[in-house]
Scaffold this active site. Structure first.
Site, PDB file in Angstrom:
ATOM      1  N   HIS A 136     -10.819  -0.273   1.690  1.00 28.25           N
ATOM      2  CA  HIS A 136      -9.360  -0.365   1.741  1.00 28.25           C
ATOM      3  C   HIS A 136      -8.779   0.982   1.348  1.00 28.25           C
ATOM      4  O   HIS A 136      -8.799   1.373   0.192  1.00 28.25           O
ATOM      5  CB  HIS A 136      -8.848  -1.456   0.788  1.00 28.25           C
ATOM      6  CG  HIS A 136      -7.375  -1.699   0.924  1.00 28.25           C
ATOM      7  ND1 HIS A 136      -6.821  -2.294   2.024  1.00 28.25           N
ATOM      8  CD2 HIS A 136      -6.344  -1.420   0.095  1.00 28.25           C
ATOM      9  CE1 HIS A 136      -5.522  -2.400   1.871  1.00 28.25           C
ATOM     10  NE2 HIS A 136      -5.204  -1.860   0.708  1.00 28.25           N
TER      11      HIS A 136
ATOM     12  N   ASP B  29      -8.951  -2.159  15.987  1.00 26.75           N
ATOM     13  CA  ASP B  29      -8.885  -0.706  16.112  1.00 26.75           C
ATOM     14  C   ASP B  29     -10.275  -0.073  16.024  1.00 26.75           C
ATOM     15  O   ASP B  29     -10.533   0.782  15.176  1.00 26.75           O
ATOM     16  CB  ASP B  29      -7.961  -0.150  15.013  1.00 26.75           C
ATOM     17  CG  ASP B  29      -7.481   1.259  15.313  1.00 26.75           C
ATOM     18  OD1 ASP B  29      -7.263   1.585  16.492  1.00 26.75           O
ATOM     19  OD2 ASP B  29      -7.315   2.041  14.351  1.00 26.75           O
TER      20      ASP B  29
ATOM     21  N   ASP C 210       4.573   4.061   7.117  1.00 30.72           N
ATOM     22  CA  ASP C 210       5.267   2.794   6.939  1.00 30.72           C
ATOM     23  C   ASP C 210       6.546   2.972   6.130  1.00 30.72           C
ATOM     24  O   ASP C 210       7.559   2.305   6.399  1.00 30.72           O
ATOM     25  CB  ASP C 210       4.351   1.758   6.281  1.00 30.72           C
ATOM     26  CG  ASP C 210       3.698   2.268   5.016  1.00 30.72           C
ATOM     27  OD1 ASP C 210       3.760   3.481   4.738  1.00 30.72           O
ATOM     28  OD2 ASP C 210       3.113   1.437   4.284  1.00 30.72           O
TER      29      ASP C 210
END
Length: 351
Positions: A212, A41, A179
């Site tokens: 992260h 990405d 998600d």
């Protein structure tokens, strides 16, 4: 058609990607039963080049697509899903890695139980991971009464036929919680959920390089993700006990942290804004059934939010965490009830 398409969305994933791919290559299910669909990405750290090198050398059929950065994990996952050809798909984050027997055990469970979603035990590496749903293997978990509703990350085995039939995709307009929305829809509309609890299938890695991003972004995004999840649950579950059991998840996991000790460090303006954002959600979905399924302290805090009382919320947060906290919570709730009764026209109060 293979058994599993492992979909990997990768952004600035080096050097963690090395172990991630090694964990797929060493799966006991065998290279001929899986494929990898990897989407870079818009990385600038060599992620895309490493994916292409791996694809050229690996025995596993690997397709690599490189694109400009999409701004979130939903886009790469959707691209990978559109290319997947396996009976099942597994979404693997490029920072994380699999246990060697993970895919073999997950597929065996799905085939044996005939379920559309299978959860595999997760262990945190340099970070915490959910623990409450790994007590035992379950061929058919009740999403309402079990703790599977508290794990809505995408790192699960999904039957691809379900996703294709329902045209399920990750919402790319969301920057957090996409998600959870995807997984809850699969729980609600799929044909059953299974749990593999006796083997660590997934290692959730906490990066030490600061890249992260799991809890970044404005707090307003959390309220939006809570709203979307509540709306989804309400669309598929009529009012009642079963809806209340599922609503615990967005209330406890998404809303409640916004009204924890953090508010004592934030400005009054932010607290009042949070109260305003929560108000329509409390009005629509906060019920006695949800409240009594929460612990006393959590119920107390959310009751203060439901009544629009930031003053009582702060008092509750400042109360000591001694055994008296339950009685304190009851006093707060009783006080709120008395104030509500006083505001009702025609209600008599004691002198």
């Amino acid at each position: 058609m293979c058994d599993v398409s492992v979909i990997i969305g990768a952004y600035e994933a080096m050097p963690y990607l090395v172990r991630c791919l090694e964990s797929v290559e060493t799966q006991t299910i065998g290279a001929d039963r899986i494929e990898i669909v990897a989407v870079d990405d818009g990385s600038t750290d060599g992620t895309g080049e490493y994916l292409e090198e791996f694809a050229a050398a690996s025995k596993i059929r690997t397709r690599v697509l490189r694109q400009t950065n999409s701004g979130g994990p939903g886009g790469p996952r959707n691209v990978g899903l559109s290319l997947a050809r396996g009976r099942y798909v597994f979404f693997l984050d490029a920072d994380d890695y699999l246990g060697e027997e993970a895919l073999e055990r997950l597929v065996a469970m799905a085939d044996r139980a005939g379920t559309d979603v299978v959860l595999g035990r997760v262990e945190g590496v340099n970070r915490n991971a959910a623990k409450s749903m790994w007590d035992q293997n379950l061929e058919h978990a009740d999403i309402h009464t079990s703790n599977v509703k508290f794990t809505l990350s995408a790192q699960k085995l999904f039957r691809r036929e379900l996703l294709a039939r329902l045209d399920m995709r990750f919402d790319e307009t969301m920057r957090t919680g996409e998600d959870a929305l995807f997984t809850m829809e699969a729980y609600l509309r799929g044909d059953g959920v299974s749990v593999v609890a006796d083997y660590t299938c997934y290692y959730l890695v906490g990066r030490d390089d600061g890249k992260h991003v799991t809890k970044s972004g404005s707090y307003t995004l959390r309220f939006d993700s809570a709203r979307r999840l509540m709306e989804l649950i309400a669309a598929h579950e009529p009012p009642g006990a079963r809806r209340d059991q599922l609503m615990i998840r967005p209330f406890a996991v998404t809303l409640l942290p916004q009204f924890g000790p953090v508010v004592l460090r934030q400005s009054e303006e932010i607290l009042h804004h949070k109260m305003d954002l929560a108000a329509p959600l409390m009005e629509a979905y906060w019920t006695p059934g949800v409240a009594r399924r929460l612990g006393a302290r959590d119920r107390q805090r959310l009751t203060c939010v439901a009544e629009g009382r930031p003053d009582l919320l702060k008092a509750a947060l400042l109360a000591p965490d001694a055994p008296r906290k339950v009685s304190f919570a009851r006093r707060v709730v009783r006080r709120l009830r008395r104030e509500v009764r006083r505001r009702r026209p025609g209600t008599r109060t004691a002198a």
